[in-house]
Design a protein around this motif. Structure first.
Motif, short mmCIF file in Angstrom:
data_model
loop_
_atom_site.label_atom_id
_atom_site.label_comp_id
_atom_site.label_asym_id
_atom_site.label_seq_id
_atom_site.Cartn_x
_atom_site.Cartn_y
_atom_site.Cartn_z
N ARG A 1 6.37 4.93 8.65
CA ARG A 1 5.67 4.27 10.16
C ARG A 1 5.81 2.89 9.83
O ARG A 1 6.01 1.70 9.76
CB ARG A 1 4.80 4.51 10.83
N ARG A 2 4.94 2.75 8.30
CA ARG A 2 4.52 1.58 7.66
C ARG A 2 3.49 1.36 9.05
O ARG A 2 4.61 -0.73 8.93
CB ARG A 2 5.53 1.11 6.92
N PRO A 3 2.26 1.47 9.31
CA PRO A 3 2.01 0.66 9.68
C PRO A 3 1.62 -0.78 9.46
O PRO A 3 1.08 -0.93 8.52
CB PRO A 3 0.90 1.63 10.33
N SER A 4 1.17 -1.85 10.54
CA SER A 4 1.61 -2.88 9.76
C SER A 4 0.04 -3.77 10.21
O SER A 4 -0.62 -4.89 9.34
CB SER A 4 2.14 -4.16 9.67
N ARG B 1 -2.79 4.27 16.23
CA ARG B 1 -2.42 4.79 18.08
C ARG B 1 -1.06 5.63 16.58
O ARG B 1 -0.74 6.72 17.67
CB ARG B 1 -1.74 3.92 18.17
N ILE B 2 -0.99 5.98 15.28
CA ILE B 2 0.15 6.89 15.08
C ILE B 2 -0.51 8.59 15.63
O ILE B 2 -1.45 8.49 15.17
CB ILE B 2 0.62 6.88 13.49
N GLU B 3 1.09 9.33 16.38
CA GLU B 3 0.80 11.19 16.45
C GLU B 3 -0.05 11.88 15.95
O GLU B 3 0.38 11.22 14.55
CB GLU B 3 1.94 11.03 17.48
N GLY B 4 -0.89 12.37 15.39
CA GLY B 4 -2.02 12.75 14.80
C GLY B 4 -2.69 12.40 13.52
O GLY B 4 -3.21 12.76 12.37
N MET B 5 -3.29 11.71 13.75
CA MET B 5 -3.85 10.14 13.26
C MET B 5 -5.31 10.68 12.77
O MET B 5 -5.61 11.07 14.52
CB MET B 5 -3.84 8.95 13.18
N LEU C 1 0.97 -1.34 -0.66
CA LEU C 1 0.21 -0.03 0.14
C LEU C 1 1.00 1.26 0.18
O LEU C 1 2.07 0.98 1.04
CB LEU C 1 -0.90 -0.15 1.27
N ASP C 2 0.28 2.02 -1.19
CA ASP C 2 1.68 2.55 -1.49
C ASP C 2 0.65 4.51 -0.36
O ASP C 2 0.02 4.78 -1.37
CB ASP C 2 1.66 4.02 -2.90
N PHE C 3 0.58 4.44 0.68
CA PHE C 3 0.28 5.85 1.10
C PHE C 3 1.09 7.32 0.51
O PHE C 3 -0.23 7.97 0.43
CB PHE C 3 0.91 6.28 2.78
N ALA C 4 1.64 7.33 -0.24
CA ALA C 4 2.35 8.41 -0.74
C ALA C 4 1.23 9.24 -1.35
O ALA C 4 0.40 9.98 -2.15
CB ALA C 4 3.25 8.74 -1.56
N ASN C 5 0.14 8.13 -2.98
CA ASN C 5 -0.61 7.77 -3.25
C ASN C 5 -2.10 7.78 -3.24
O ASN C 5 -2.40 7.85 -3.32
CB ASN C 5 0.05 7.00 -4.24
N LEU C 6 -2.26 8.05 -1.24
CA LEU C 6 -3.75 7.91 -0.92
C LEU C 6 -4.60 9.10 -1.30
O LEU C 6 -4.22 10.30 -0.87
CB LEU C 6 -3.79 7.18 0.13
N PRO C 7 -5.51 9.08 -1.83
CA PRO C 7 -6.36 10.75 -2.68
C PRO C 7 -6.73 10.91 -1.13
O PRO C 7 -7.31 10.06 -0.44
CB PRO C 7 -6.72 10.53 -3.37
N GLY C 8 -6.67 12.60 -0.82
CA GLY C 8 -7.56 13.08 0.36
C GLY C 8 -6.08 12.53 1.90
O GLY C 8 -7.11 13.42 2.57
N ALA D 1 3.11 11.15 4.74
CA ALA D 1 4.61 10.76 5.38
C ALA D 1 4.68 10.19 6.52
O ALA D 1 5.78 9.61 6.04
CB ALA D 1 5.44 12.29 5.24
N LYS D 2 4.60 10.67 7.29
CA LYS D 2 3.78 9.52 9.02
C LYS D 2 3.76 8.12 8.15
O LYS D 2 4.83 7.59 8.57
CB LYS D 2 3.23 10.27 9.75
N LEU D 3 2.50 8.06 7.39
CA LEU D 3 2.73 6.68 7.06
C LEU D 3 3.47 5.76 6.76
O LEU D 3 4.35 4.72 7.03
CB LEU D 3 1.09 7.34 7.24
#
Ligand SMILES: Cc1cc2nc3c(=O)[nH]c(=O)nc-3n(C[C@H](O)[C@H](O)[C@H](O)COP(=O)(O)OP(=O)(O)OC[C@H]3O[C@@H](n4cnc5c(N)ncnc54)[C@H](O)[C@@H]3O)c2cc1C
Lengths: 625, 426
Positions: A588-591, A598-602, A569-576, A583-585
């Motif tokens: 960190r690449r949450p699995s 739990r990622i800060e700012g989520m 999953l490419d977070f950089a290309n998630l529209p929205g 960048a954070k995602l």
């Protein structure tokens, strides 16, 4: 002259993480090597001579339930067993023991020596062998020996670029009496992993012969000692007491007057220290209105006069240490055997780790202090996870995974991975959302089955576990088959309200003032069960009525944990998604979804977006099969 | 990719045009079974043929993936709005293996494809639906984060209380303040007062969002329907000289002084032997009881009806046209209507003023849960005292409940909740 040896798993470091990692890898069936700087220093307790406590005792029990070695060694070396929070509920009771340093080290060394399939190599690891595609395929020692392995577990503790501070003096060192690990640190620095500095401190060691014990309070061991391991019933060596004394205004004045000479306050240390383990300097500054702080005087061993004064760790110069220590009651003429010091060291951002503790480099696992934690128990638990998973990867077995809902180990892994650390991480019971379920007393009921399935648990323990579970199951069955009316219960002396509701004895057990004698009278079959089984059935029953409250939350959490985020999953290309979150995602690449949450700012909106894409990707995969 | 769904995007029932929307990877493929596909985004007239039969002559619109409402390949069929046509087309689509959409599924797909984000979906929904000034203002207040601010404020106290309890657990061996009970109780009690007040206000806020109900009550033939029609400005209720004409409850939505109001015209209140009318009267009584305000339209001032006015209700004499000079109203002539409207508005505005920032049932449930958990915590603290771990559990439950306000909910449930409140095909 260049030896090459091959193993499935190689573990670097013989501290608490390393010892447990090596033992776990062997139990999984991996040919394993443990490499440490000095064989005779394997199992050394760098700081306080104690194992267990609140949250920490829970971790030890879980490690033990997975057939680990820390609990066994602690019981062999335990000289003052105390169950903390004995007057509170079982969920928040933590077993702890003062440990004889030498006995503990010996116990670990004996347990490892007895571990068939483990080779212990003395030497300093100075390099990692690069494998294909940025993976790691082994290590190189100072003498040129190469040890190759399918998986490498790094547990270098406080040794990486370790610097010891005493006042304004500082020198390189891994801890008192050990050299730092600098070449390996240099290699690691070049790997592109996110690195930081942390610090921790230790108090001066005192000569017990020079302490005036008369007039000091004493804290004895428990009358009914509770062991760390499920396999043991009683202490193996003589039990001793601790002394208790306090700092006073004069002590504080001395510390205050010399703050500028403290390594920490003099600005010599850049690393961040733990808030919950403050040095005496911290205490005096941050709690200025307190006129005294408690100090436990803990004997370091049965045939050792060294005393560990728990509560006054410091990085003041040695002469100031003398002055303030001697201002304390009972210590007026004390001799300091070794001054207190602070140490700062490299750690690696644990949020980059996978739930198996594998780093971003395939085949390289991290455990212990280098992940930003502090404490032997935290280190051991991570060691077990890393060792077991390194072995699983090497042998092509399924990973051994833990969840916040099943263990403190799961809580710790998830905290480290989804939040990272900003100060040394230590376990507390309050970190566990499912505290009523995650108890020290039922660690085997929660973990041993998982361990059996993973191949981590040997036959001897499996047998003890199955027998115990059978007895508990039988007792529960007896207690729940029949229900009794309030009249019947009252006749047996059990205080229930006459609400007409029929209750099973299991329910009745949870009432505050029920006694086993009353139960036995109603159900004579219970006379056939031993007290341990009964006690455990009681603890389970006590919380049964509250567990459903935790369960709803637990189910949600488990669902979110089960929602795996596809690696592609490419977070950089998630529209929205905002750029910042993307960048954070990406970093960190949450699995799974729970980690992402739990990622800060989520934000809820962003989480939904991630969820939506997992669903789509997982669906696509299912359809594609 | 998901499967392909279809649903009627326009209102159900007979109409000039009915729009059938298809979305998903097979949308274009399905269209190809009916007719030759037109160029994307160009309306074209096509004859839809299925298995040799002409279903309809329709205006067809095609959208490519990435350039549609849902983000997927889409087709819109503008059919003739006959039930027969709609049914035939739907059946053909189902036979091709397409699936009827679930409630809100198009919007959900739009969200999943990043065409809308959740904040847009949830926050704007209220604003879009706002019919009145009060609703608009309230929706904007929610959008600006008022709910979150309030929740954050409470959470701080809750976290403080929790931390005090946790400290006695995790630092049992250290120098923590021995008795934290007084401070913990103080915090809990303060929160309970606040939350209970906000829960009371939540009902009103929801009213502002959903509309206040005002029931018109009176004896048969007292002129209630005439009054309703006069207020609504149209023939909403059938009026006649025959007493008992209105047997069911008739609802008319209107904007009164910036507030959304649903006027209820009810069956005339009288004892009757007619079973159908009896049902109507029973309904009238029960709806009147739950309404926010009752307007009693009386024939003479000492008339007693089946239910009595409550404090704040409005009582007026009707048929002013038949009793000249009196202080009465008339739906026929419009006499006294302005005054009545002003009266109703004043009462409702008074109620609306106490509206909290919590506008949704979801908010109220969260607060009620938090209150329950805190009451349980209070009980544990005051009780045996040894059960710190249970107090802590309750405080955590309360905090989790309040988390729901700011959205840290089980995301799946939230999704389902939100999308269930959207109509099919929207
Ligand atoms: C001064 C000091 C103060 C502390 N204070 C506290 C405290 O207040 N509270 C608390 O909970 N904990 C404290 N600790 C921390 C506690 O000691 C550690 O958490 C625990 O020992 C970590 O275990 P570990 O296995 O990760 O590392 P360690 O126990 O440090 O073990 C590291 C091992 O790796 C080996 N090693 C390192 N580099 C190499 C290499 N290149 N090649 C081969 N072997 C290598 C070492 O020889 C050693 O055996 C303190 C430690 C120190 C030194």
């Amino acid at each position: 002259m260049f030896h090459v040896k091959h193993f499935d798993v190689v573990v670097i470091g013989g501290g608490h993480a390393g010892a447990e990692a090596a033992a776990a890898a062997v139990r999984m069936g991996a040919r394993t090597a443990l490499i440490s700087m000095r064989k005779d220093r394997i199992g050394v307790m760098s700081c306080n001579p104690a194992i267990g406590g609140l949250g920490k005792g829970h971790l030890v029990r879980e490690v033990d339930a997975l057939d680990g070695i820390m609990g066994l060694a602690a019981d062999a070396a335990g000289i003052q067993f105390r169950l903390l929070n004995r007057r509170k509920g079982p969920a928040v009771q933590g077993p702890r023991t003062q440990a004889d340093r030498k006995l503990y080290r010996q116990a670990i060394q004996v347990l490892l020596a007895r571990t068939a399939g483990l080779e212990i190599i003395e030497g300093e690891v100075v390099d990692l062998i690069d494998g294909p595609n940025g993976s790691v395929s082994g290590v190189a020692l100072l003498d040129g020996t190469q040890v190759t392995a399918a998986a490498v577990v790094l547990t270098a503790g406080t040794f990486l670029n370790g610097i010891i501070h005493v006042g304004d003096q500082h020198r390189s060192g891994g801890r008192e009496g050990d050299v730092a690990s600098e070449r390996l640190a240099h290699k690691l620095a070049g790997l592109g992993l996110k690195r930081g500095r942390l610090k921790t401190g230790t108090p001066p060691r005192l000569d017990g012969k020079t302490i005036v014990w008369e007039g000091l309070d004493v804290q004895p061991a428990d009358d009914e000692p509770v062991m760390l391991s499920f396999l043991n019933k009683a202490p193996q060596v003589r039990q001793v007491s601790c002394g208790i004394t306090h700092t006073n205004e004069r002590t504080h004045d001395i510390v205050r007057a010399n703050l500028g000479r403290s390594a920490m306050y003099g600005g010599h240390i850049e690393g961040v220290g733990p808030r919950y383990c403050p040095s005496i300097e911290d205490k005096v500054v941050r709690f200025a209105d307190k006129t005294g702080h408690q100090i436990f005087l803990e004997p370091e061993g049965l045939d050792d006069d060294t005393v560990y004064p728990n509560g006054i760790s410091t990085s003041l110069p040695a002469d100031v240490q003398y002055e303030y220590v001697r201002s304390i009651k009972g210590l007026e003429n004390v001799t300091i055997l070794q001054p207190g010091y602070a140490i700062e060291y490299d750690f690696f951002d644990p949020s980059a780790l996978r739930p198996t503790l594998e780093s971003t480099l395939t085949g390289l696992y991290f455990a212990g202090q280098i992940n930003g934690t502090t404490g032997y128990e935290e280190a051991a638990a991570q060691g077990l996870v890393a060792g077991a998973n390194a072995a699983a990867a090497a042998l092509g077995l399924a990973p051994v995974l833990f969840s916040r809902t099943d263990s403190y180990i799961g809580v710790m892994l998830d905290d480290l991975i989804s939040r990272g650390v900003t100060e040394p991480y230590r376990m507390f019971t309050s970190r566990a959302e499912y505290r009523l379920h995650l108890r020290a007393d039922n660690a085997d009921q929660r973990m041993t089955g998982l361990g059996l399935a993973a191949g981590l648990v040997g036959e001897a323990r499996a047998k003890i576990y199955t027998d115990k579970m059978a007895k508990i199951g039988a007792a529960n069955a007896v207690l729940s088959t029949q229900t009794y009316s309030p009249q019947e219960l009252q006749a047996a002396g059990i205080g229930v309200s006459r609400d007409g509701a029929a209750r099973s004895l299991l329910q009745v057990l949870a009432f505050a003032d029920t006694h086993w004698s009353q139960i036995d009278q109603l159900e004579p079959q219970m006379l056939g069960f031993d007290t341990d089984t009964k006690a455990q059935v009681w603890r389970d029953a006590l919380y049964a009525q509250y567990l459903h409250r935790e369960k709803a939350d637990a189910d949600t959490l488990r669902r979110n944990e089960m929602m795996r985020i596809p690696v592609e999953l490419d977070f950089a290309n998630l529209p929205g998604l905002s750029n910042e979150l993307a960048a954070k995602l990406q970093r960190r690449r949450p699995s799974n979804l729970s980690e992402a949450e739990r990622i800060e700012g989520m934000t809820p909106a962003a989480l939904l977006l991630v969820l939506a894409h997992c669903r789509k990707a997982n669906l696509a995969r299912a359809v594609g099969q | 990719m998901g499967d392909t769904i279809f649903a009627l995007a326009s209102a159900r029932g007979k109409a000039g045009v009915a729009v059938m929307r298809l979305s998903g990877p097979q949308a274009h493929w399905a269209l190809a079974h009916f007719c030759a596909a037109p160029t994307a985004r160009q309306a074209s007239l096509r004859r839809l043929v299925w298995q040799g039969h002409v279903l309809d002559e329709a205006l067809v619109l095609v959208f490519d993936a990435g350039a549609s409402f849902t983000g997927e390949a889409c087709v819109e069929l503008h059919l003739h709005g006959s039930l027969g046509v709609i049914k035939a087309v739907a059946q053909a689509l189902a036979e091709m293996g397409l699936r009827p959409a679930e409630a809100g599924e198009f919007t959900r797909r739009a969200l999943e494809n990043g065409r809308l984000d959740l904040a847009q979906v949830e926050g704007l929904a209220d604003l879009i639906d706002a019919e009145t000034e009060a609703q608009r203002r309230q929706a904007l207040r929610v959008l600006s984060g008022a709910v979150g601010k309030r929740a954050e404020f409470w959470r701080k106290d809750l976290i403080r209380a929790g931390a005090l309890v946790e400290a006695t657990i995790d630092f049992a061996d250290e120098d923590v303040p021995v008795d934290v009970t007084p401070e913990v109780l103080g915090l809990i009690d303060g929160l309970l007062v606040d939350l209970r007040r906000e829960i009371a206000g939540a009902g009103v806020a929801e009213r502002v969002r959903e509309g206040f109900e005002v029931a018109i009550l009176g004896a048969p033939n007292s002129g209630k329907s005439t009054l309703l029609n006069a207020l609504a400005g149209r023939e909403a209720a059938i009026t006649s000289e025959i007493a008992g004409t209105t047997r069911d409850v008739i609802e008319v939505r209107m904007d009164l002084g910036g507030l959304a109001v649903t006027l209820l015209d009810t069956a005339g209140l009288r004892e009757t032997a007619d079973p159908v009318e009896q049902i109507g009267v029973a309904r009238a009584v029960s709806r009147a009881r739950t309404a926010d305000l009752r307007v009693f339209l009386l024939d003479h001032s000492d008339e007693a009806l089946l239910i009595a006015p409550e404090v704040g209700d409005i009582v007026v004499l009707g048929k002013a046209d038949l009793r000249p000079g009196a202080d009465a109203i008339s739906g026929q002539t419009g006499q006294g209507l302005d005054k009545l409207v002003a009266g109703i508005t004043a009462v409702l505005a008074g109620k609306a003023a106490s509206a909290g920032v919590m506008t949704r049932e979801r908010h109220r449930i969260a607060m009620v849960r938090a209150v329950e958990a805190m009451e349980s915590a209070r009980y544990q603290v005051k009780g045996i005292g040894g059960a710190a771990e249970l107090v802590a559990l309750d405080l955590r439950r309360a905090a989790r409940a309040l988390d729901m306000l700011v959205g840290r909910v089980d995301t799946e449930d939230l999704l389902d909740e939100i999308f269930a409140s959207f109509c099919i095909g929207k």
